[in-house]
Design a protein around this motif. Structure first.
Motif, mmCIF file in Angstrom:
data_model
loop_
_atom_site.group_PDB
_atom_site.id
_atom_site.type_symbol
_atom_site.label_atom_id
_atom_site.label_comp_id
_atom_site.label_asym_id
_atom_site.label_seq_id
_atom_site.Cartn_x
_atom_site.Cartn_y
_atom_site.Cartn_z
ATOM 1 N N VAL A 78 -126.441 86.452 4.718
ATOM 2 C CA VAL A 78 -125.407 85.620 4.114
ATOM 3 C C VAL A 78 -125.776 84.159 4.339
ATOM 4 O O VAL A 78 -126.061 83.745 5.468
ATOM 5 N N ALA A 79 -125.785 83.384 3.266
ATOM 6 C CA ALA A 79 -126.103 81.954 3.352
ATOM 7 C C ALA A 79 -124.928 81.146 2.832
ATOM 8 O O ALA A 79 -124.452 81.380 1.726
ATOM 9 N N ARG A 80 -124.459 80.213 3.635
ATOM 10 C CA ARG A 80 -123.332 79.382 3.237
ATOM 11 C C ARG A 80 -123.724 77.921 3.318
ATOM 12 O O ARG A 80 -124.223 77.464 4.340
ATOM 13 N N GLN A 81 -123.529 77.183 2.237
ATOM 14 C CA GLN A 81 -123.885 75.773 2.229
ATOM 15 C C GLN A 81 -122.856 74.956 2.994
ATOM 16 O O GLN A 81 -121.650 75.074 2.775
ATOM 17 N N LEU A 82 -123.346 74.121 3.920
ATOM 18 C CA LEU A 82 -122.461 73.282 4.718
ATOM 19 C C LEU A 82 -122.292 71.887 4.129
ATOM 20 O O LEU A 82 -121.479 71.113 4.616
#
Length: 295
Positions: free
Chosen positions: A202-206
């Motif tokens: 899972v990749a979440r942009q900060l």
């Protein structure tokens, strides 16, 4: 007003008087070292936000001093900008190879140096916060530059991306992340990719960190887990994520305010939004949830 601390390293610092005055007028604290050896001694006492370094000095050269700084774990995050009359390509390359982040040819222009300093300090702070976020546990961090390339990966992120995107992990992973552009009116993108062992990456942009770069937080979801974790689903803003990560590490509101350069009242307002998004009522509950899901 700036609250930065800059270390100016030059064997003839009086020649940079106008630059020092401009920095101090902006609220910057300017420390001076007359040699590479003196600079290293200064660093034993204080850690500046950035270093402006002359390349040619008696004793240790600027390049040698920079290499010594980058070899020290407690100092290697400090951006070093070289200032020198040497303008040949070989000299510029030597500066970057030594670990410098920028190269300014004398005579320096104060306004230009101030802009460069602001950019590099902002980027250095973002990377430092990324490393701290990784230290909370269980996550990887990736920075994608404005051209869609992986500019920096934490060790954990590098391992996961190599596993998920082998054999051309760097190029393929960068395209995967760069293809999900964030906008001011939309929540931060959340990407998922199946891993060979059945888990989900899972990749979440900060959010953006300057110069067109974007930071991503990576985590692994267990096989069969259909939805992201509670923390990921909360869609916290980049600032709320920063505040929560420091709270999870036991920092008080005043500590967080000092670290992030905001008022305690603003920190409290961010925490109110965090509580609402996470569905908790207390600081302790939010910290416990963050510690459990991040670690």
């Amino acid at each position: 007003m700036s609250t930065a601390v800059i270390l100016l390293v030059d064997d003839q610092p009086e020649t940079l008087g106008a630059l020092a005055q401009a920095l101090e007028a902006d609220g910057t604290t300017v420390l001076v070292a007359h040699s590479g050896e003196a600079a290293l001694q200064r660093l034993d006492l204080v850690t500046p936000d950035a270093i402006l370094m002359d390349a040619l000095m008696p004793g240790l050269s600027g390049f040698e001093t920079c290499r010594a700084i980058k070899a020290h774990p407690a100092w290697q995050h400090i951006p070093v900008i070289f200032m020198t009359g040497l303008s040949e390509t070989t000299h510029i390359v030597a500066g970057f190879e030594a670990g410098g982040v920028d190269y300014v040819v004398k005579p320096v222009r104060a306004a230009e140096v101030q802009v460069r300093l602001a950019t590099h300090m902002r980027n250095a702070r973002a990377v430092r916060l990324a490393r701290e976020a990784v230290d909370v546990g269980g996550h990887g961090v990736v920075v994608v530059d404005g051209r869609g390339r992986l500019a920096w990966q934490s060790p954990q992120a590098q391992r996961w991306l190599a596993e998920a995107f082998a054999p051309e992990a760097t190029q393929t992973a960068a395209a995967w992340l760069a293809g999900a552009a964030d906008t001011a009116d939309a929540p931060a993108p959340l990407l998922q990719r199946a891993m060979p062992d059945g888990r989900t990456l899972v990749a979440r942009q900060l959010g953006g960190i300057g110069m067109g770069e974007a930071m991503w937080l990576l985590s692994l979801a267990a096989a069969g887990e259909a939805t992201p974790s509670r923390l990921a689903s909360a869609m916290l803003t980049p600032r709320e994520t920063e505040v929560l990560s420091w709270v999870a590490k036991g920092k008080t509101n005043r500590d967080v305010a000092d670290i992030l350069g905001m008022s305690p009242r603003t920190v409290n307002k961010h925490l109110e939004h965090v509580f609402e998004k996470l569905g908790v009522e207390t600081r302790a509950a939010a910290a416990a949830l963050a510690s459990r899901e991040l670690g």
